[in-house]
Design an enzyme around this catalytic site. Structure first.
Site, mmCIF file in Angstrom:
data_model
loop_
_atom_site.group_PDB
_atom_site.id
_atom_site.type_symbol
_atom_site.label_atom_id
_atom_site.label_comp_id
_atom_site.label_asym_id
_atom_site.label_seq_id
_atom_site.Cartn_x
_atom_site.Cartn_y
_atom_site.Cartn_z
ATOM 1 N N ASP A 8 0.726 -1.099 -0.078
ATOM 2 C CA ASP A 8 0.009 0.163 -0.197
ATOM 3 C C ASP A 8 1.134 1.167 0.047
ATOM 4 O OD1 ASP A 8 -2.705 1.019 0.618
ATOM 5 O OD2 ASP A 8 -1.616 2.057 1.977
ATOM 6 N N GLU A 54 1.931 -0.320 -4.757
ATOM 7 C CA GLU A 54 0.886 0.674 -5.190
ATOM 8 C C GLU A 54 1.555 2.125 -5.295
ATOM 9 O OE1 GLU A 54 -3.288 3.062 -3.995
ATOM 10 O OE2 GLU A 54 -1.505 2.499 -2.515
HETATM 11 C C1 BGC Z 1 -5.553 2.238 -0.246
HETATM 12 C C2 BGC Z 1 -6.469 3.156 0.360
HETATM 13 C C3 BGC Z 1 -6.322 3.870 1.643
HETATM 14 C C4 BGC Z 1 -4.921 4.487 1.597
HETATM 15 C C5 BGC Z 1 -4.278 4.648 2.875
HETATM 16 C C6 BGC Z 1 -4.373 3.260 -0.509
HETATM 17 O O1 BGC Z 1 -3.831 3.754 -1.413
HETATM 18 O O2 BGC Z 1 -5.870 1.838 -1.554
HETATM 19 O O3 BGC Z 1 -7.752 2.614 0.363
HETATM 20 O O4 BGC Z 1 -7.218 4.651 2.214
HETATM 21 O O5 BGC Z 1 -3.932 3.682 0.916
HETATM 22 O O6 BGC Z 1 -3.838 3.653 3.385
#
Ligand code: BGC
Length: 539
Positions: A201, A270
């Protein structure tokens, strides 16, 4: 492309656990619920499931605020449930990927509870603390994505702490070497439990710049909303100092070194940065950082041939060894069918999008329910759960509209639960339920299964090189080649008939069996019906 890695050409199905299946009738999905639906996932023909966070959490950001990385939240079940889930998934030939939220924790995490007490405790330097400016205001202009300053006052320390997301999601201080070391240990805990990989993440948010300089202002005309809206003041700055710092490379390399000790495990990051394509390239460069990354580039409103082609080409031309992973839908954005198809999107758009996404090189993250053609749910203001939506309503309603329960049957609670679900099931989703679509050979769901099965027989679509060609207005044309197989694919991105000519250098004949219709090839001339799809073999 190294076809020996299981993720080459893989379709990774994202499960948002709160909304998948409720086994204990508390209105919220859980791990036993996932176990009960494993046959469904396997029958789709996907390769892996990615489960969004199910760890101990006060659920302020629905699990992306972790208060213990090694525990399963009671709401979702137990570690024994998780182990069972992994075993059962493996027995069905499915890989299991889990989320790891490394850049921040919940403010309820024991580390933060200790850190916030004073400036001298053993965890004092585990989070990003800074003194106020002389006038008492935060140390700089950094903003949180979910609204307001990125700084929150802590009276006990008489200091501010930094948070890129909610105030209840303090950022860990990766500049303290104990922090990356600890986070690797959290990751290894799950590697030992036989997971096949991680979705990391917000991986470019681990480090901030210790200079704490103000972010520069971004001129209005250059603001874009990737993962956040352009109306969000977060879009008013260049995020030069609060994320994507060079120190992160070393951390990515240490993640990879750890992963290398557990062969066959995937690190998928991500990324959401000022220059996501560059960051994706940097983060997968060489053979010692992440295996793959995905970004918000195709999770946007823009749905044109030029935009998709330019985005994919830009990444493909930059990548230095890494593999792309593409996503058009997830738990953070409006359902793709509504985002790209408007108010009454036709079924054949949903079918075309699956074929298009799964024809790009690399792997794919597919969001639960998109194989049913679910549209964005309209959530009433009083039903909004997402804190992001509560802050920015009414210009932005938050992310609940793509997080409603999976409709398994067309009964009252959609076969998801027997009580009131945590988010309502919109009426229009009943006619899209799994049960409703199961017996219709033409359904979006059956088309998805048929297409994935057909795709598996074509190594060019799984492992081939990718090139784009000009064919005609509104037609995205892709050439994929692997060993002896060469495929020419066309996708009509418009609701109108589209026509064009396949370049003379290709001699193409139609391929059958992928479940789509709506294309006619005569010589080099191709005609595609509304959102039509064509696959041909190059002879
Ligand atoms: C996740 C989100 C989350 C954020 C903070 C992201 O990019 O996909 O759903 O709110 O990270 O952790």
């Amino acid at each position: 492309m190294n076809k020996d890695e299981w993720w080459s050409g893989a379709v990774i199905y994202q499960i948002y656990p709160r909304s998948i299946m409720d086994s204990n009738n508390d209105g919220i999905g859980d791990l036993q619920g996932i176990i009960s639906k494993l046959d469904y996932f396997a029958e789709l023909g996907i390769d892996a499931i990615w489960i969004s966070p199910f760890f101990k959490s006060p659920m302020k950001d629905f699990g992306y605020d972790v208060s213990d990385h090694r525990k399963v939240d009671d709401m979702f079940g137990t570690l024994a449930d998780f182990d069972l889930l992994v075993d059962r998934a493996h027995a069905l030939g499915l890989k299991v990927i889990i989320d790891q939220v490394l850049s921040h924790t919940s403010d309820q995490h024991a580390w933060f509870q200790e850190s916030r007490m004073d400036r001298t405790n053993p965890k004092a330097d585990w989070y990003v603390w800074a003194d106020p400016s002389a006038d008492g205001t935060p140390p700089n202009n950094w903003l949180a994505i979910f609204g307001g300053s990125a700084w929150e006052w802590e009276p006990r320390r008489k200091q501010y702490y930094m948070h890129n997301f909610l105030t209840s999601q303090p950022d860990l201080n990766f500049h303290n070497p104990d922090v990356p070391k600890q986070m690797l240990a959290e990751v290894e805990f799950w590697l030992k439990r036989k997971v096949d990989g991680f979705r990391l993440d917000a991986i470019n948010f681990c480090y901030h710049s210790t200079c704490l300089k103000n972010n520069p202002v971004k001129p209005e005309e250059t603001r874009k909303g990737l993962g956040f809206s352009v109306d969000n003041p977060y879009a008013f700055q260049y995020h030069k100092y609060d994320n994507t710092q060079p120190e992160n490379f070393k951390f990515l390399e240490s993640i990879r070194a750890l992963m290398n000790r557990y062969p066959g495990r995937l690190a998928l990051g991500e990324v959401s940065s000022e220059e996501s394509i560059k960051t994706m390239t940097d983060y997968t460069a060489g053979n010692n950082r992440l295996h793959m990354t995905y970004s918000f580039e195709l999770l946007v409103d823009t749905f044109t041939v030029d935009y998709i082609r330019q985005t994919v080409e830009a990444l493909e031309s930059e990548l230095d060894g890494g593999l792309p992973c593409w996503s058009i839908g997830n738990h953070d954005v409006v359902r793709v069918l509504s985002r790209w198809g408007g108010d009454n999107p036709p079924d054949h758009l949903a079918k075309m999008l699956a074929a298009l996404l799964c024809s790009l090189r690399g792997s794919v993250c597919w969001y639960q329910g998109d194989e049913l053609g679910l549209t964005e749910a309209d959530i009433l203001p009083e039903q909004i759960q997402d804190p992001y939506g509560i802050t920015f309503w009414p210009t932005f309603k938050g992310r609940d509209g793509c997080r409603t329960p999976m409709p398994w049957t067309n009964g009252d609670k959609a076969g998801f639960t027997e009580t009131t679900p945590w988010l309502p099931v919109p009426d229009e989703h009943h006619a899209k339920s799994v049960a409703f679509q199961a017996d219709d050979p033409q359904s979006i769901l059956n088309n998805f299964k048929l297409f994935l099965k057909w795709r598996k027989q074509h190594s060019a679509l799984l492992y081939g090189t990718i090139d784009f060609e000009d064919v005609g207005e509104n037609i995205l044309a892709i050439v994929r080649c692997h060993e002896n197989e060469k495929i020419f694919a066309c996708f009509n991105l418009s609701p109108e008939i589209a026509q064009g000519n396949i370049p003379e250098k290709y001699s193409v004949s139609s391929l059958d069996g992928f479940g789509h219709s709506g294309a006619k090839l005569e010589g080099q001339h191709i005609l595609l019906q509304s959102y039509g799809v064509f696959f041909g073999t190059i002879t």
